[in-house]
Design a protein around this motif. Structure first.
Motif, PDB file in Angstrom:
ATOM      1  N   VAL A 156       0.804  -1.221   0.000  1.00  0.00           N
ATOM      2  CA  VAL A 156       0.000   0.000   0.000  1.00  0.00           C
ATOM      3  C   VAL A 156       0.843   1.280   0.000  1.00  0.00           C
ATOM      4  CG1 VAL A 156      -1.686   1.337   1.335  1.00  0.00           C
ATOM      5  CG2 VAL A 156      -1.927  -1.148   1.142  1.00  0.00           C
ATOM      6  N   PHE A 157       1.972   1.268   0.700  1.00  0.00           N
ATOM      7  CA  PHE A 157       2.733   2.515   0.911  1.00  0.00           C
ATOM      8  C   PHE A 157       3.953   2.618  -0.003  1.00  0.00           C
ATOM      9  CE2 PHE A 157       0.622   1.047   4.738  1.00  0.00           C
ATOM     10  CZ  PHE A 157      -0.141   2.141   5.091  1.00  0.00           C
ATOM     11  N   ARG A 158       3.945   1.857  -1.099  1.00  0.00           N
ATOM     12  CA  ARG A 158       5.199   1.756  -1.861  1.00  0.00           C
ATOM     13  C   ARG A 158       5.555   3.031  -2.628  1.00  0.00           C
ATOM     14  NH1 ARG A 158       1.314  -1.077  -4.534  1.00  0.00           N
ATOM     15  NH2 ARG A 158       1.176  -0.688  -6.747  1.00  0.00           N
ATOM     16  N   SER A 159       4.639   3.995  -2.721  1.00  0.00           N
ATOM     17  CA  SER A 159       5.016   5.254  -3.385  1.00  0.00           C
ATOM     18  C   SER A 159       5.792   6.186  -2.459  1.00  0.00           C
ATOM     19  CB  SER A 159       3.759   5.970  -3.898  1.00  0.00           C
ATOM     20  OG  SER A 159       2.911   6.303  -2.811  1.00  0.00           O
ATOM     21  N   LEU A 160       5.943   5.807  -1.187  1.00  0.00           N
ATOM     22  CA  LEU A 160       6.586   6.698  -0.217  1.00  0.00           C
ATOM     23  C   LEU A 160       8.040   6.249   0.008  1.00  0.00           C
ATOM     24  CD1 LEU A 160       3.537   6.847   2.218  1.00  0.00           C
ATOM     25  CD2 LEU A 160       4.168   8.487   0.441  1.00  0.00           C
ATOM     26  N   PRO A 161       9.005   7.179  -0.139  1.00  0.00           N
ATOM     27  CA  PRO A 161      10.417   6.783  -0.236  1.00  0.00           C
ATOM     28  C   PRO A 161      10.993   6.098   1.006  1.00  0.00           C
ATOM     29  CG  PRO A 161      10.171   9.198  -0.219  1.00  0.00           C
ATOM     30  CD  PRO A 161       8.800   8.616  -0.393  1.00  0.00           C
ATOM     31  N   THR A 162      10.576   6.507   2.205  1.00  0.00           N
ATOM     32  CA  THR A 162      11.119   5.827   3.391  1.00  0.00           C
ATOM     33  C   THR A 162      10.444   4.472   3.589  1.00  0.00           C
ATOM     34  OG1 THR A 162      11.467   8.000   4.381  1.00  0.00           O
ATOM     35  CG2 THR A 162      11.601   6.107   5.861  1.00  0.00           C
ATOM     36  N   TRP A 163       9.187   4.390   3.215  1.00  0.00           N
ATOM     37  CA  TRP A 163       8.440   3.136   3.382  1.00  0.00           C
ATOM     38  C   TRP A 163       8.946   2.032   2.446  1.00  0.00           C
ATOM     39  CZ3 TRP A 163       3.942   2.214   6.519  1.00  0.00           C
ATOM     40  CH2 TRP A 163       3.485   3.344   7.247  1.00  0.00           C
ATOM     41  N   LEU A 164       9.224   2.417   1.190  1.00  0.00           N
ATOM     42  CA  LEU A 164       9.465   1.393   0.160  1.00  0.00           C
ATOM     43  C   LEU A 164      10.541   0.380   0.539  1.00  0.00           C
ATOM     44  CD1 LEU A 164       8.770   0.271  -2.660  1.00  0.00           C
ATOM     45  CD2 LEU A 164      10.490   1.819  -3.596  1.00  0.00           C
TER      46      LEU A 164
ATOM     47  N   LYS B  21       9.584   9.933  10.275  1.00  0.00           N
ATOM     48  CA  LYS B  21       9.669  10.110   8.813  1.00  0.00           C
ATOM     49  C   LYS B  21       8.487   9.437   8.119  1.00  0.00           C
ATOM     50  CE  LYS B  21      14.641   9.842   8.323  1.00  0.00           C
ATOM     51  NZ  LYS B  21      15.666   8.996   7.745  1.00  0.00           N
ATOM     52  N   LEU B  22       8.133   8.236   8.583  1.00  0.00           N
ATOM     53  CA  LEU B  22       7.021   7.493   7.973  1.00  0.00           C
ATOM     54  C   LEU B  22       5.721   8.288   8.103  1.00  0.00           C
ATOM     55  CD1 LEU B  22       7.803   3.891   9.322  1.00  0.00           C
ATOM     56  CD2 LEU B  22       8.269   4.785   7.036  1.00  0.00           C
ATOM     57  N   ARG B  23       5.561   8.877   9.288  1.00  0.00           N
ATOM     58  CA  ARG B  23       4.358   9.681   9.531  1.00  0.00           C
ATOM     59  C   ARG B  23       4.306  10.882   8.599  1.00  0.00           C
ATOM     60  NH1 ARG B  23       4.679   9.441  15.463  1.00  0.00           N
ATOM     61  NH2 ARG B  23       5.986  11.296  15.209  1.00  0.00           N
ATOM     62  N   ALA B  24       5.438  11.571   8.499  1.00  0.00           N
ATOM     63  CA  ALA B  24       5.480  12.796   7.685  1.00  0.00           C
ATOM     64  C   ALA B  24       5.162  12.478   6.225  1.00  0.00           C
ATOM     65  CB  ALA B  24       6.856  13.444   7.801  1.00  0.00           C
ATOM     66  N   GLU B  25       5.668  11.364   5.735  1.00  0.00           N
ATOM     67  CA  GLU B  25       5.421  11.029   4.320  1.00  0.00           C
ATOM     68  C   GLU B  25       3.953  10.713   4.062  1.00  0.00           C
ATOM     69  OE1 GLU B  25       8.205   8.046   3.033  1.00  0.00           O
ATOM     70  OE2 GLU B  25       9.912   9.378   3.377  1.00  0.00           O
ATOM     71  N   VAL B  26       3.314  10.012   4.984  1.00  0.00           N
ATOM     72  CA  VAL B  26       1.881   9.721   4.808  1.00  0.00           C
ATOM     73  C   VAL B  26       1.070  11.006   4.851  1.00  0.00           C
ATOM     74  CG1 VAL B  26      -0.149   8.632   5.858  1.00  0.00           C
ATOM     75  CG2 VAL B  26       1.987   7.361   5.687  1.00  0.00           C
ATOM     76  N   GLU B  27       1.501  11.940   5.712  1.00  0.00           N
ATOM     77  CA  GLU B  27       0.710  13.165   5.889  1.00  0.00           C
ATOM     78  C   GLU B  27       0.923  14.193   4.780  1.00  0.00           C
ATOM     79  OE1 GLU B  27       1.847  14.063   9.888  1.00  0.00           O
ATOM     80  OE2 GLU B  27       0.483  12.547  10.710  1.00  0.00           O
ATOM     81  N   ALA B  28       1.962  14.004   3.957  1.00  0.00           N
ATOM     82  CA  ALA B  28       2.216  14.957   2.864  1.00  0.00           C
ATOM     83  C   ALA B  28       1.061  14.906   1.850  1.00  0.00           C
ATOM     84  CB  ALA B  28       3.536  14.601   2.182  1.00  0.00           C
ATOM     85  N   PRO B  29       0.886  15.987   1.058  1.00  0.00           N
ATOM     86  CA  PRO B  29      -0.217  15.991   0.092  1.00  0.00           C
ATOM     87  C   PRO B  29      -0.114  14.835  -0.917  1.00  0.00           C
ATOM     88  CG  PRO B  29       0.771  18.184   0.288  1.00  0.00           C
ATOM     89  CD  PRO B  29       1.643  17.251   1.057  1.00  0.00           C
ATOM     90  N   LEU B  30      -1.274  14.365  -1.411  1.00  0.00           N
ATOM     91  CA  LEU B  30      -1.301  13.281  -2.401  1.00  0.00           C
ATOM     92  C   LEU B  30      -0.689  13.766  -3.713  1.00  0.00           C
ATOM     93  CD1 LEU B  30      -4.915  11.823  -2.027  1.00  0.00           C
ATOM     94  CD2 LEU B  30      -2.779  10.851  -1.163  1.00  0.00           C
ATOM     95  N   THR B  31      -0.061  12.847  -4.439  1.00  0.00           N
ATOM     96  CA  THR B  31       0.407  13.138  -5.796  1.00  0.00           C
ATOM     97  C   THR B  31      -0.281  12.143  -6.727  1.00  0.00           C
ATOM     98  OG1 THR B  31       2.189  11.533  -5.816  1.00  0.00           O
ATOM     99  CG2 THR B  31       2.673  13.671  -4.796  1.00  0.00           C
ATOM    100  N   PRO B  32      -0.159  12.352  -8.063  1.00  0.00           N
ATOM    101  CA  PRO B  32      -0.794  11.380  -8.978  1.00  0.00           C
ATOM    102  C   PRO B  32      -0.249   9.965  -8.796  1.00  0.00           C
ATOM    103  CG  PRO B  32      -0.184  13.381 -10.150  1.00  0.00           C
ATOM    104  CD  PRO B  32       0.412  13.505  -8.774  1.00  0.00           C
ATOM    105  N   ASP B  33       0.955   9.837  -8.263  1.00  0.00           N
ATOM    106  CA  ASP B  33       1.541   8.504  -8.087  1.00  0.00           C
ATOM    107  C   ASP B  33       1.240   7.882  -6.731  1.00  0.00           C
ATOM    108  OD1 ASP B  33       2.727   8.685 -10.583  1.00  0.00           O
ATOM    109  OD2 ASP B  33       4.459   9.774  -9.765  1.00  0.00           O
TER     110      ASP B  33
END
Ligand SMILES: [Zn+2]
Length: 562
Positions: A311-319, A341-353
């Motif tokens: 589910v979280f593979r578009s997020l760089p720290t998660w991948l 870091k994981l929290r911050a990436e989820v909370e960032a605005p959505l992108t098309p990817d």
């Protein structure tokens, strides 16, 4: 009047969308003779008992091309009231084929649609080369009616051989492709299927041939339909090219035929895109262009644990963590600095990817693993976070770590917004369908879409009337695919009927059954509340049980029939 079959005391919903009424349906010679209060002797009487009598449903997007050869019922579409299935979608088909290319062609169907190769090897007899020969083969033994589309990938392989995914066609090869499409259409195929789904690969990792064809080739093949004046086009993965530069609208205009494509749907991670798509389609329709998306009454729900989560593979720290070992995952998810870091990436605005919508209300604790967490079953991460006054990412990861990554979560991000689904399923600019029957047989089943529409969306959510829903499953679909003698209860129409209880109809629970060739297994999805499925005037299923009758036939286009 003596009838072969008389369906008595029904609540007749005729498929046109007009109001239901009480009456009988009289059938002779496989056709509907009359409706209303009917007397007269009948060879067989069905007591409908006040339940709905409707035209049989049309399951308009299936991949039973192989299964139909060992399962003439094309189960389990017929259990959900479907009397017609349409196969050969998304460019995939099992004909035409030269003997040396059988394995390669089967490999595409196997890999794209996730049907195990050993099942196809054991179950497909390969007694044909041409498309008409394939149609004749399946027509010898059918429980349901089958409409066929000739698949561009099969056509390209037939004309170009092993290089079909590597290069453009020569003029001679293109002429050969046009010849075999014409041959199939003249034999009565309902249309031609193409694809623009660039994520469809064969077993060797190459794109399937139809996805490699230049646009000019699509227009050249559509010309065959224009010249014959019959048939539909179907396109897998059509949404993006249509929204980008109106490829499908241009094709429909060039050949003067309707094109049906995948998929109009609401996705939580692309909020509002469905509305933009629907506006686009309405605009096209206003200009008289027939480029029509299918809309699916199902909601795709993924089940996963944090051992196999994507589910979280578009997020760089998660991948890299998702790709690491279970020990590395436990360490990373438990580490406060990483967690921030994981929290911050989820909370960032959505992108098309983005691969996750941030909709924690859709992330459900499906199966907690420990007794202490049992009460969390069925609750969303958002609910738990609110109650505990914690950040949802922390709730989610704390639970996963606490249960050694074993917690089963479910996430339904597609068609989860009831208002959006109501507008899409009710829109005259889209056609309801897309069960993908016969595909991804070991992953999940969508063949329950008709009973899901009637049970969940109509009975529980009340998004449309029963009459409208029946029309969506019958007349709208039949007419869109050029099946003009079905989809309505009217004298002279083919007697494809379904008798169902509107208070009980719904999909059953999925289970596993070992009934495929070579002892293959698949997921089974039966239905509740479907009392009779009648095909061409003969009862195919009674309370879900096959009567032994095989009344189905191959459906052919209007040009062939006249
Ligand atoms: Zn498909």
């Amino acid at each position: 009047m003596a009838y072969d079959l008389l369906v008595k005391n029904g609540r007749i919903i005729d498929g046109s969308g007009r109001p239901a009424y009480h009456g009988d349906v009289g059938v002779a010679d496989g056709k509907i003779v009359e409706l209303g209060r009917l007397g007269g002797p009948a060879r067989q009487v069905i007591e409908a008992d006040g339940h709905v009598v409707a035209p049989g449903f049309v399951d308009n997007h299936c991949h039973y091309d192989a299964q139909v050869l060992w399962d003439p019922l094309c189960s389990y579409s017929c259990n959900h009231g479907s009397t017609t299935v349409i196969i050969g979608n998304c460019s995939l088909a099992l004909a035409p084929v030269k003997p040396a290319m059988r394995e390669k062609l089967a490999g595409m169907l196997s890999y794209v649609e996730a049907i195990p190769m050993d099942v196809l090897q054991a179950g497909v007899p390969w007694t044909w080369e041409t498309y008409p020969e394939y149609m004749q083969t399946i027509g010898q033994r059918l429980g349901v009616n089958v409409g066929t589309l000739i698949g561009h990938s099969a056509v390209r392989l037939y004309a170009m051989g092993a290089e079909c995914s590597d290069r453009d066609a020569t003029p001679a090869e293109l002429a050969e492709m046009q010849r075999v499409v014409r041959e199939a259409m003249e034999a009565g195929a309902l249309g031609l299927s193409i694809t623009r789904n660039m994520n469809h690969f064969d077993v060797t990792g190459k794109r399937i041939p139809a996805a490699c064809a230049p646009e000019s080739e699509l227009f050249a093949l559509a010309d065959v339909l224009r010249d014959l004046g019959t048939g539909v086009l179907q396109c897998g993965g059509g949404t993006n090219p249509e929204l980008k530069d109106k490829l499908l609208s241009r094709l429909a205009q060039a050949c003067g035929r309707q094109i049906m494509y995948n998929t109009l749907q609401e996705q939580a991670r692309q909020p509002g895109k469905w509305r933009e798509h629907l506006v686009h389609v309405e605009d096209a329709a206003r200009q008289g262009i027939r480029a029509v998306p299918l809309v699916n009454p199902g909601s795709v729900v993924n089940r996963f644990t944090m051992k196999n989560c994507q589910v979280f593979r578009s997020l760089p720290t998660w991948l890299p963590i998702l790709q690491g070992s279970d020990e590395d995952k436990l360490r990373a998810y438990g580490d406060p600095a990483t967690r921030a870091k994981l929290r911050a990436e989820v909370e960032a605005p959505l992108t098309p990817d983005s691969t996750f919508s941030k909709r924690w209300d859709l992330m459900i604790v499906a199966e907690p693993q420990t007794a202490a967490n049992r009460e969390l079953a069925g609750q969303s991460i958002a609910q738990i976070a609110e109650r505990q006054g914690k950040n949802p990412v922390d709730v989610f990861l704390d639970l996963a770590v606490d249960e050694a990554l074993g917690t089963v979560f479910s996430l339904g991000e597609i068609n989860s917004d009831t208002d959006a689904v109501a507008q899409m399923l009710g829109s005259p600019y889209a056609v309801v369908g897309l069960t993908d029957g016969g595909a991804h047989v070991q992953f999940h089943s969508n063949v329950g879409n008709p009973t899901r529409l009637l049970g969940y969306w109509v009975r529980e959510k009340k998004i449309m009337t029963l009459e409208h829903a029946v029309r969506r499953l019958t007349f709208d679909s039949a007419s869109a695919f050029g099946i003009y003698d079905r989809g309505l209860l009217q004298p002279g129409m083919a007697a494809d009927l379904v008798v169902f209880d509107p208070d009980a109809v719904q999909p059953g629970k999925e289970d596993v059954v070992h009934d495929f060739p070579n002892d293959g297994w698949r997921i089974r999805e039966l239905a509740e509340g479907i009392h009779y499925t009648v095909v061409n005037g003969e009862v195919l299923l009674e309370k879900g049980t096959h009567t032994g009758n095989l009344p189905g036939r191959v459906l052919r286009n209007a040009r062939y029939r006249s």
